[in-house]
Design an enzyme around this catalytic site. Structure first.
Site, PDB file in Angstrom:
ATOM      1  N   ASP A   8       0.841  -1.208   0.000  1.00  0.00           N
ATOM      2  CA  ASP A   8       0.000   0.000   0.000  1.00  0.00           C
ATOM      3  C   ASP A   8       0.875   1.257   0.000  1.00  0.00           C
ATOM      4  O   ASP A   8       0.363   2.376  -0.092  1.00  0.00           O
ATOM      5  CB  ASP A   8      -1.015  -0.005   1.146  1.00  0.00           C
ATOM      6  CG  ASP A   8      -0.362  -0.021   2.515  1.00  0.00           C
ATOM      7  OD1 ASP A   8       0.877  -0.192   2.601  1.00  0.00           O
ATOM      8  OD2 ASP A   8      -1.099   0.137   3.510  1.00  0.00           O
ATOM      9  N   SER A   9       2.205   1.064   0.045  1.00  0.00           N
ATOM     10  CA  SER A   9       3.119   2.192  -0.173  1.00  0.00           C
ATOM     11  C   SER A   9       2.861   2.817  -1.538  1.00  0.00           C
ATOM     12  O   SER A   9       3.307   3.931  -1.802  1.00  0.00           O
ATOM     13  CB  SER A   9       4.577   1.728  -0.075  1.00  0.00           C
ATOM     14  OG  SER A   9       4.813   0.607  -0.903  1.00  0.00           O
TER      15      SER A   9
ATOM     16  N   ASP B  77      -1.165  -6.040  -0.188  1.00  0.00           N
ATOM     17  CA  ASP B  77      -1.491  -5.415   1.092  1.00  0.00           C
ATOM     18  C   ASP B  77      -2.990  -5.166   1.223  1.00  0.00           C
ATOM     19  O   ASP B  77      -3.642  -4.711   0.281  1.00  0.00           O
ATOM     20  CB  ASP B  77      -0.798  -4.038   1.179  1.00  0.00           C
ATOM     21  CG  ASP B  77       0.424  -4.061   2.078  1.00  0.00           C
ATOM     22  OD1 ASP B  77       0.521  -4.949   2.945  1.00  0.00           O
ATOM     23  OD2 ASP B  77       1.279  -3.178   1.891  1.00  0.00           O
TER      24      ASP B  77
ATOM     25  N   LYS C 164      -1.301  -9.285   2.878  1.00  0.00           N
ATOM     26  CA  LYS C 164      -0.529  -8.841   4.058  1.00  0.00           C
ATOM     27  C   LYS C 164      -1.374  -7.853   4.831  1.00  0.00           C
ATOM     28  O   LYS C 164      -2.104  -7.055   4.216  1.00  0.00           O
ATOM     29  CB  LYS C 164       0.793  -8.189   3.623  1.00  0.00           C
ATOM     30  CG  LYS C 164       1.600  -7.633   4.801  1.00  0.00           C
ATOM     31  CD  LYS C 164       3.028  -7.302   4.435  1.00  0.00           C
ATOM     32  CE  LYS C 164       3.232  -5.954   3.802  1.00  0.00           C
ATOM     33  NZ  LYS C 164       2.782  -4.787   4.591  1.00  0.00           N
TER      34      LYS C 164
ATOM     35  N   GLU D   6      -1.332  -5.323   8.645  1.00  0.00           N
ATOM     36  CA  GLU D   6      -0.515  -4.761   9.725  1.00  0.00           C
ATOM     37  C   GLU D   6      -1.148  -5.041  11.084  1.00  0.00           C
ATOM     38  O   GLU D   6      -2.375  -5.008  11.223  1.00  0.00           O
ATOM     39  CB  GLU D   6      -0.364  -3.242   9.524  1.00  0.00           C
ATOM     40  CG  GLU D   6       0.442  -2.897   8.294  1.00  0.00           C
ATOM     41  CD  GLU D   6       0.658  -1.395   8.121  1.00  0.00           C
ATOM     42  OE1 GLU D   6       0.342  -0.621   9.057  1.00  0.00           O
ATOM     43  OE2 GLU D   6       1.139  -1.004   7.043  1.00  0.00           O
TER      44      GLU D   6
ATOM     45  N   GLU E 291       9.360  -4.260  10.541  1.00  0.00           N
ATOM     46  CA  GLU E 291       9.823  -2.975   9.988  1.00  0.00           C
ATOM     47  C   GLU E 291      10.488  -2.108  11.059  1.00  0.00           C
ATOM     48  O   GLU E 291       9.926  -1.889  12.142  1.00  0.00           O
ATOM     49  CB  GLU E 291       8.633  -2.212   9.361  1.00  0.00           C
ATOM     50  CG  GLU E 291       9.071  -0.878   8.752  1.00  0.00           C
ATOM     51  CD  GLU E 291       8.115  -0.304   7.729  1.00  0.00           C
ATOM     52  OE1 GLU E 291       7.121  -0.978   7.374  1.00  0.00           O
ATOM     53  OE2 GLU E 291       8.356   0.831   7.285  1.00  0.00           O
TER      54      GLU E 291
HETATM   55  O1  KIV Z   1       3.530  -1.096   1.628  1.00  0.00           O
HETATM   56  C1  KIV Z   1       4.682  -1.528   1.570  1.00  0.00           C
HETATM   57  O2  KIV Z   1       5.423  -1.313   0.598  1.00  0.00           O
HETATM   58  C2  KIV Z   1       5.157  -2.314   2.699  1.00  0.00           C
HETATM   59  C3  KIV Z   1       6.633  -2.557   2.789  1.00  0.00           C
HETATM   60  C4  KIV Z   1       7.268  -1.327   3.280  1.00  0.00           C
HETATM   61  C5  KIV Z   1       6.948  -3.741   3.609  1.00  0.00           C
HETATM   62  O3  KIV Z   1       4.410  -2.692   3.523  1.00  0.00           O
END
Ligand code: KIV
Length: 273
Positions: A49-50, A88, A118, A120, A187
């Site tokens: 989600d970056s 994510d 994924k 969090e 992280e």
């Molecule tokens: O969103 C992302 O790119 C991430 C990485 C920083 C692990 O969660």
């Protein structure tokens, strides 16, 4: 007629089996083209989600939606054939309830064909992780610095600097492993803690700014390529593509402005020969 055996895409169990073995190589990608470039060198491609910050210029990952993740997840699946693709779950798509998390995760898996999601959170997400895994959703967890909590933590600062915080992060890591996550991203934690966490769980730990003491590493592709203006301190730049792109664009603009650009006339001239 020869039947060519197609190489199988890596799966969540393949990654789980790498605990303590050959280090896991993971990078982010949001596009078909970059996915095809990283695919042959990586074990896991993360559609992180970056993308909200890297692609869309948001200040944080908070505005990212499930639809954005599905769109870019599709692109990455089309561009890759070897790596496990993990997508994510964006902020607001899973924290409300286990049922909400399952509905979002099922949508992501069904609509993109990716191999895992994924999310969090540590202890607080353990019940949800177990619920998803029991229902056929492979989950990669993410502990330590969790960027979706930015409005609570205030800044993207390293976690576990004080030994007093170690216990909480260790409990988070153990909780997601016991809940059935097949791996965990850690992280921005210091090496001694990363080493402790890696030794505490039977699932692979994948570090980002968490030292070599992990079972694998992940970076945001654009960060390591030198394409993002603001990069966390721990990121090693393996390329410096920003200035190269700027130069190519400047050369192109100069040629166009001076009418020296070899455009279609060039092609027509070749055809006419
Ligand atoms: O969103 C992302 O790119 C991430 C990485 C920083 C692990 O969660």
């Amino acid at each position: 007629m020869s039947i060519q055996k197609q190489a199988r895409r890596l799966t969540a169990p393949d990654i789980f089996a790498r605990k303590g073995g050959e280090p896991i190589v993971m990078l982010t990608s949001y596009h078909a083209h970059t996915a095809s470039l990283v695919d042959q060198h990586c074990d896991v491609i993360l559609v992180g989600d970056s993308l909200g910050m890297v692609m869309h210029g948001f200040e944080s990952t908070i505005p990212v939606t499930v639809e954005m993740m599905i769109l870019q997840g599709h692109a990455v699946m089309r561009g890759s054939s070897h790596s496990l693709v993990v997508i994510d779950m964006p902020f607001g798509s899973y924290e409300g309830s286990k049922e909400q998390a399952f509905a979002s995760a099922a949508r992501i898996l069904k609509e993109t064909g990716c191999g895992a999601v994924k999310l969090e959170g540590g202890k607080r997400m353990a019940e949800t992780i177990a619920f998803l895994v029991e229902r056929g959703v492979p989950v990669m967890a993410h502990v330590g610095l969790t960027p979706q909590s930015i409005n609570v933590i205030g800044s993207f600062k390293a976690q576990g600097r004080e030994e007093a915080d170690w216990q909480r992060i260790e409990q988070d890591t153990i909780a997601v492993a016991e809940a059935g996550a097949f791996s965990v991203v850690i992280e921005a934690v210091a090496e001694p803690l990363a080493r402790k966490l890696t030794a505490s769980v039977a699932i692979p730990t994948i570090g980002i700014g968490a030292s070599v003491a992990c079972d694998g590493q992940v970076l945001v592709l654009e960060d390591m390529l030198g394409l993002t203006p603001r990069v966390p301190k721990f990121v090693k730049r393996y390329g410096d593509l920003g200035p190269g792109i700027e130069k190519a664009v400047a050369d192109y603009a100069a040629e166009v402005r001076s009418r020296a650009f070899p455009g279609p006339e060039h092609v027509y001239a070749m055809k006419a020969k």
